[in-house]
Scaffold this motif. Structure first.
Motif, short mmCIF file in Angstrom:
data_model
loop_
_atom_site.label_atom_id
_atom_site.label_comp_id
_atom_site.label_asym_id
_atom_site.label_seq_id
_atom_site.Cartn_x
_atom_site.Cartn_y
_atom_site.Cartn_z
N SER A 148 -2.38 6.20 10.76
CA SER A 148 -1.65 6.43 9.51
C SER A 148 -2.56 6.55 8.30
O SER A 148 -2.24 7.27 7.35
CB SER A 148 -0.65 5.29 9.29
N PHE A 149 -3.71 5.91 8.32
CA PHE A 149 -4.56 5.84 7.14
C PHE A 149 -5.87 6.61 7.30
O PHE A 149 -6.77 6.48 6.48
CB PHE A 149 -4.84 4.37 6.79
N GLN A 150 -5.96 7.40 8.35
CA GLN A 150 -7.20 8.14 8.60
C GLN A 150 -7.22 9.48 7.87
O GLN A 150 -6.19 10.10 7.63
CB GLN A 150 -7.40 8.37 10.10
N GLY A 174 -1.44 2.17 12.05
CA GLY A 174 -2.85 2.29 11.72
C GLY A 174 -3.71 2.46 12.96
O GLY A 174 -3.23 2.79 14.04
N VAL A 348 -3.67 11.77 3.84
CA VAL A 348 -5.07 11.45 3.64
C VAL A 348 -5.83 12.69 4.13
O VAL A 348 -5.88 12.93 5.32
CB VAL A 348 -5.51 10.20 4.43
#
Length: 349
Positions: A148-150, A174, A348
């Motif tokens: 999710s945060f890459q 994540g 992102v």
């Protein structure tokens, strides 16, 4: 109050106590663990008795650790395990056998629909429309699933992904990027109520929710262990990784992808695996980071999945289930509105 905690790969820890004027009273530890010397048991009981019922796991574990004789040996459990058992009792945690489990092993669907189903089935659980569920994924397309945060550009080589036929999608949990090649991965999701992992840290819950899978793999001859924070591994190398999301509505999503077979060189062409990540795993070649189940078990993918389903059923009494038409429809809507959009994929860049 009564609490139990089965240490992943270890023994059962049982605690009984009262709460009097906000403090733990009459504390007694029991279980099938090993402990020397005998006097250490009384020391642990005395250390926990009198602690505030608001004490967190770290404080309880530290109190137990300080009270242990210098020559104490704890086998199959730890001060942290005692603390988890206490906190689970105080938070009225549930156990696996408290639920009527279903195992869903449905048709293959596109990667984005799999990701949407994770969100939909978690919400169905929270709303009471389904019970706790183990879902086995089937794949007929290949994809790189990033966390999710890459950052897309940092994790995926677009030319390599395109050349080898990998779509790129983003999940809601994540963790790191996974190269999901059709026919060569074993992926499952657990949709569980928060009460099942109540009193546990994220780290504790990862190992707890995957302990059944380690039992299944060991029955196939794979010397599987859990490597914190979220890896399933063996002496030959990493097998797979887990990711988790806890929803505000009380549902917990926990999913795992394990490599059945892997072309390591292809992985280095599809994923941008930096030197830091390689060195962090203590290896010199990214192509050797993952050691697949096929090589370790000698079983077909179908045989491995069948064994996992059998183990889960034997441990927790699960029955076969399915995904409803309404859940599929809601997942399709989520694909169109979220998982298939550039806004989601490149949130992102």
């Amino acid at each position: 109050m009564h609490g139990e905690y089965k240490v992943p790969g270890g023994k059962l820890v049982v605690v009984d106590f009262d709460v009097v004027n906000g403090a733990i009273a009459n504390f007694h530890l029991a279980g099938d663990f090993f402990l020397e010397p005998d006097a250490a048991l009384e020391a642990i009981d005395a250390a926990v008795t009198g602690l505030s019922a608001e004490s967190d796991s770290a404080a309880i574990a530290e109190a137990v650790r300080r009270a242990l004789p210098a020559d104490a040996a704890l086998l199959g459990f730890s001060p942290e395990a005692v603390a988890v058992a206490v906190r689970r009792s105080l938070s009225n945690a549930s156990t696996w056998r408290d639920y009527d489990w279903q195992i869903v092993h449905a048709k293959a669907v596109p990667p984005r629909l799999h990701l949407a189903l994770d969100e939909v089935l978690s919400n169905s659980l929270a709303a009471g429309r389904r019970g706790p569920t183990l879902r086995i994924w089937e794949w007929d397309e290949s994809a790189v699933v990033i966390g999710s945060f890459q950052s897309v550009k940092n994790e995926v080589d677009p030319d390599g992904a395109r050349e080898h036929g990998f779509d790129v999608v983003r999940r809601i949990t994540g963790g790191g990027a996974m190269m999901m090649e059709k026919g060569n991965v074993v992926t499952y999701s657990l949709y569980v109520p928060a009460e099942l992992v109540s009193g546990m840290s994220f780290a504790d819950s990862y190992a707890y929710l995957d302990d059944w899978a380690l039992v299944a793999l060991r029955s196939l001859g794979v010397d599987a262990t859990y490597k914190p924070l979220n890896d399933i591994a063996s002496p030959q190398g990493k097998i797979g990784g887990a990711a988790q999301k806890r929803f505000k509505n009380g549902a917990v999503l926990h999913h795992v992808t394990m490599s059945y077979d892997m072309d390591g060189e292809k992985m280095t062409q599809v994923l941008r695996i930096g030197r830091e990540k390689i060195s962090d795993k203590g290896i010199t070649s990214a192509a050797k980071r993952v050691d697949p189940l096929k090589a370790q078990s000698g079983k077909t993918r179908a045989e491995i999945i069948a064994s996992m389903k059998q183990t889960f059923t034997e441990l927790y009494g699960a029955t076969p289930g399915d995904i409803s038409d309404e859940e599929y429809a809601e997942a399709e809507r989520l694909v169109a509105e979220k998982f298939a959009t550039d806004d989601w994929l490149y949130r992102v860049p």
